[in-house]
Design a protein around this motif. Structure first.
Motif, PDB file in Angstrom:
ATOM      1  N   ASN A  37      21.602  60.991  23.550  1.00 10.58           N
ATOM      2  CA  ASN A  37      21.158  61.845  24.648  1.00 10.58           C
ATOM      3  C   ASN A  37      20.049  62.770  24.173  1.00 10.58           C
ATOM      4  O   ASN A  37      20.070  63.199  23.027  1.00 10.58           O
ATOM      5  N   PRO A  38      19.088  63.098  24.981  1.00 10.82           N
ATOM      6  CA  PRO A  38      19.001  62.806  26.403  1.00 10.82           C
ATOM      7  C   PRO A  38      18.337  61.466  26.723  1.00 10.82           C
ATOM      8  O   PRO A  38      18.152  61.128  27.888  1.00 10.82           O
ATOM      9  N   PHE A  39      18.008  60.677  25.710  1.00 12.73           N
ATOM     10  CA  PHE A  39      17.258  59.435  25.936  1.00 12.73           C
ATOM     11  C   PHE A  39      18.142  58.330  26.517  1.00 12.73           C
ATOM     12  O   PHE A  39      17.754  57.647  27.450  1.00 12.73           O
ATOM     13  N   GLY A  40      19.303  58.135  25.934  1.00 17.42           N
ATOM     14  CA  GLY A  40      20.265  57.180  26.468  1.00 17.42           C
ATOM     15  C   GLY A  40      19.937  55.718  26.253  1.00 17.42           C
ATOM     16  O   GLY A  40      20.601  54.854  26.813  1.00 17.42           O
ATOM     17  N   ASP A  41      18.938  55.406  25.428  1.00 18.77           N
ATOM     18  CA  ASP A  41      18.569  54.004  25.255  1.00 18.77           C
ATOM     19  C   ASP A  41      19.313  53.316  24.109  1.00 18.77           C
ATOM     20  O   ASP A  41      19.236  52.097  23.964  1.00 18.77           O
ATOM     21  N   LEU A  93      24.558  49.251  10.062  1.00 25.16           N
ATOM     22  CA  LEU A  93      24.392  50.190   8.960  1.00 25.16           C
ATOM     23  C   LEU A  93      25.546  50.007   7.984  1.00 25.16           C
ATOM     24  O   LEU A  93      26.703  50.242   8.331  1.00 25.16           O
ATOM     25  N   ARG A  94      25.226  49.587   6.770  1.00 23.70           N
ATOM     26  CA  ARG A  94      26.235  49.326   5.743  1.00 23.70           C
ATOM     27  C   ARG A  94      26.017  50.260   4.564  1.00 23.70           C
ATOM     28  O   ARG A  94      24.888  50.444   4.134  1.00 23.70           O
ATOM     29  N   GLY A  95      27.110  50.807   4.030  1.00 22.91           N
ATOM     30  CA  GLY A  95      27.003  51.667   2.865  1.00 22.91           C
ATOM     31  C   GLY A  95      28.276  52.429   2.567  1.00 22.91           C
ATOM     32  O   GLY A  95      28.502  52.826   1.429  1.00 22.91           O
ATOM     33  N   HIS A  96      29.108  52.636   3.581  1.00 16.59           N
ATOM     34  CA  HIS A  96      30.392  53.302   3.350  1.00 16.59           C
ATOM     35  C   HIS A  96      31.375  52.315   2.735  1.00 16.59           C
ATOM     36  O   HIS A  96      31.325  51.106   3.008  1.00 16.59           O
ATOM     37  N   SER A  97      32.297  52.843   1.913  1.00 12.23           N
ATOM     38  CA  SER A  97      33.280  51.974   1.258  1.00 12.23           C
ATOM     39  C   SER A  97      34.603  51.908   2.015  1.00 12.23           C
ATOM     40  O   SER A  97      35.458  51.084   1.671  1.00 12.23           O
ATOM     41  N   THR A  98      34.781  52.751   3.029  1.00 12.34           N
ATOM     42  CA  THR A  98      35.956  52.681   3.907  1.00 12.34           C
ATOM     43  C   THR A  98      35.508  52.957   5.342  1.00 12.34           C
ATOM     44  O   THR A  98      34.327  53.168   5.613  1.00 12.34           O
ATOM     45  N   GLU A  99      36.458  52.981   6.253  1.00 12.35           N
ATOM     46  CA  GLU A  99      36.140  53.048   7.681  1.00 12.35           C
ATOM     47  C   GLU A  99      35.355  54.307   8.063  1.00 12.35           C
ATOM     48  O   GLU A  99      35.496  55.359   7.465  1.00 12.35           O
ATOM     49  N   ILE A 100      34.540  54.138   9.095  1.00 14.91           N
ATOM     50  CA  ILE A 100      33.754  55.232   9.672  1.00 14.91           C
ATOM     51  C   ILE A 100      34.550  55.803  10.837  1.00 14.91           C
ATOM     52  O   ILE A 100      34.943  55.068  11.745  1.00 14.91           O
ATOM     53  N   VAL A 101      34.778  57.131  10.797  1.00 16.08           N
ATOM     54  CA  VAL A 101      35.624  57.738  11.821  1.00 16.08           C
ATOM     55  C   VAL A 101      34.890  58.738  12.715  1.00 16.08           C
ATOM     56  O   VAL A 101      35.431  59.177  13.720  1.00 16.08           O
ATOM     57  N   CYS A 102      33.642  59.113  12.349  1.00 15.78           N
ATOM     58  CA  CYS A 102      32.876  60.008  13.212  1.00 15.78           C
ATOM     59  C   CYS A 102      31.394  59.704  13.030  1.00 15.78           C
ATOM     60  O   CYS A 102      30.962  59.235  11.969  1.00 15.78           O
ATOM     61  N   LEU A 103      30.627  59.934  14.096  1.00 15.93           N
ATOM     62  CA  LEU A 103      29.203  59.639  14.052  1.00 15.93           C
ATOM     63  C   LEU A 103      28.482  60.391  15.152  1.00 15.93           C
ATOM     64  O   LEU A 103      29.094  60.834  16.121  1.00 15.93           O
ATOM     65  N   SER A 104      27.176  60.546  14.962  1.00 10.38           N
ATOM     66  CA  SER A 104      26.385  61.280  15.946  1.00 10.38           C
ATOM     67  C   SER A 104      24.898  61.012  15.730  1.00 10.38           C
ATOM     68  O   SER A 104      24.467  60.735  14.616  1.00 10.38           O
ATOM     69  N   PHE A 105      24.142  61.111  16.811  1.00 12.15           N
ATOM     70  CA  PHE A 105      22.685  61.187  16.735  1.00 12.15           C
ATOM     71  C   PHE A 105      22.288  62.658  16.607  1.00 12.15           C
ATOM     72  O   PHE A 105      22.970  63.532  17.157  1.00 12.15           O
ATOM     73  N   ASN A 106      21.152  62.935  15.959  1.00 12.80           N
ATOM     74  CA  ASN A 106      20.602  64.279  16.046  1.00 12.80           C
ATOM     75  C   ASN A 106      19.955  64.441  17.424  1.00 12.80           C
ATOM     76  O   ASN A 106      19.849  63.475  18.190  1.00 12.80           O
ATOM     77  N   GLN A 107      19.527  65.659  17.741  1.00 13.59           N
ATOM     78  CA  GLN A 107      18.991  65.949  19.079  1.00 13.59           C
ATOM     79  C   GLN A 107      17.724  65.170  19.398  1.00 13.59           C
ATOM     80  O   GLN A 107      17.443  64.871  20.549  1.00 13.59           O
ATOM     81  N   GLN A 108      16.961  64.828  18.384  1.00 16.45           N
ATOM     82  CA  GLN A 108      15.715  64.092  18.597  1.00 16.45           C
ATOM     83  C   GLN A 108      15.951  62.591  18.715  1.00 16.45           C
ATOM     84  O   GLN A 108      15.045  61.847  19.092  1.00 16.45           O
ATOM     85  N   GLY A 109      17.161  62.135  18.370  1.00 14.67           N
ATOM     86  CA  GLY A 109      17.493  60.720  18.484  1.00 14.67           C
ATOM     87  C   GLY A 109      16.948  59.851  17.375  1.00 14.67           C
ATOM     88  O   GLY A 109      17.018  58.626  17.460  1.00 14.67           O
ATOM     89  N   ASP A 110      16.415  60.463  16.306  1.00 16.70           N
ATOM     90  CA  ASP A 110      15.822  59.648  15.245  1.00 16.70           C
ATOM     91  C   ASP A 110      16.652  59.571  13.966  1.00 16.70           C
ATOM     92  O   ASP A 110      16.345  58.800  13.065  1.00 16.70           O
ATOM     93  N   VAL A 111      17.734  60.362  13.894  1.00 25.00           N
ATOM     94  CA  VAL A 111      18.620  60.321  12.736  1.00 25.00           C
ATOM     95  C   VAL A 111      20.051  60.135  13.224  1.00 25.00           C
ATOM     96  O   VAL A 111      20.470  60.740  14.207  1.00 25.00           O
ATOM     97  N   ILE A 112      20.789  59.290  12.514  1.00 20.95           N
ATOM     98  CA  ILE A 112      22.205  59.056  12.785  1.00 20.95           C
ATOM     99  C   ILE A 112      22.987  59.593  11.598  1.00 20.95           C
ATOM    100  O   ILE A 112      22.606  59.368  10.441  1.00 20.95           O
ATOM    101  N   ALA A 113      24.082  60.299  11.866  1.00 22.64           N
ATOM    102  CA  ALA A 113      25.005  60.729  10.820  1.00 22.64           C
ATOM    103  C   ALA A 113      26.312  59.972  10.998  1.00 22.64           C
ATOM    104  O   ALA A 113      26.784  59.788  12.124  1.00 22.64           O
ATOM    105  N   THR A 114      26.887  59.515   9.883  1.00 26.31           N
ATOM    106  CA  THR A 114      28.200  58.875   9.901  1.00 26.31           C
ATOM    107  C   THR A 114      29.106  59.581   8.905  1.00 26.31           C
ATOM    108  O   THR A 114      28.666  59.997   7.831  1.00 26.31           O
ATOM    109  N   GLY A 115      30.374  59.722   9.268  1.00 22.48           N
ATOM    110  CA  GLY A 115      31.378  60.300   8.380  1.00 22.48           C
ATOM    111  C   GLY A 115      32.479  59.284   8.165  1.00 22.48           C
ATOM    112  O   GLY A 115      32.861  58.557   9.084  1.00 22.48           O
ATOM    113  N   SER A 116      32.990  59.246   6.934  1.00 21.80           N
ATOM    114  CA  SER A 116      33.896  58.169   6.567  1.00 21.80           C
ATOM    115  C   SER A 116      35.128  58.676   5.827  1.00 21.80           C
ATOM    116  O   SER A 116      35.139  59.771   5.265  1.00 21.80           O
TER     117      SER A 116
END
Length: 99
Positions: free
Chosen positions: A4-8, A33-56
């Motif tokens: 959001n706000p792009f939604g694409d 996106l591969r790199g975590h050694s166990t399951e991904i349980v949280c994730l988000s885009f930044n406000q600009q939509g160009d960076v993704i964060a994943t937590g594992s």
């Protein structure tokens, strides 16, 4: 999560240790996106939509380029699973939560 706000784009995290980036209009898989050694349980885009964060459950958070799928950074420091994360309004900071 939608970029959001792009939604694409939509991102999904999984017990298969990947985050997938989807085109929300066509349903086409754009990146895996591969790199975590166990399951991904949280994730988000930044406000600009160009960076993704994943937590594992591997005690790390990772930052990814939303356009290329390239891993940008691995954030270390937690001694337990990362179960929540959120970008600041400006999109330049990330807070992570663990237990």
């Amino acid at each position: 999560a939608f970029n959001n706000p792009f939604g694409d784009k939509v991102i999904t995290g999984s017990f298969d240790k990947t985050c997938k980036v989807w085109d929300s209009e066509t349903g086409k898989l754009l990146h895996t996106l591969r790199g975590h050694s166990t399951e991904i349980v949280c994730l988000s885009f930044n406000q600009q939509g160009d960076v993704i964060a994943t937590g594992s459950m591997d005690n790390t958070a990772k930052l990814w380029d939303a356009h290329t799928g390239e891993e940008l950074h691995t954030l270390l420091g937690h001694t337990a699973e990362i179960v929540s994360l959120s970008f600041s309004q400006a999109g330049d900071k990330l807070i992570t939560g663990s237990f």
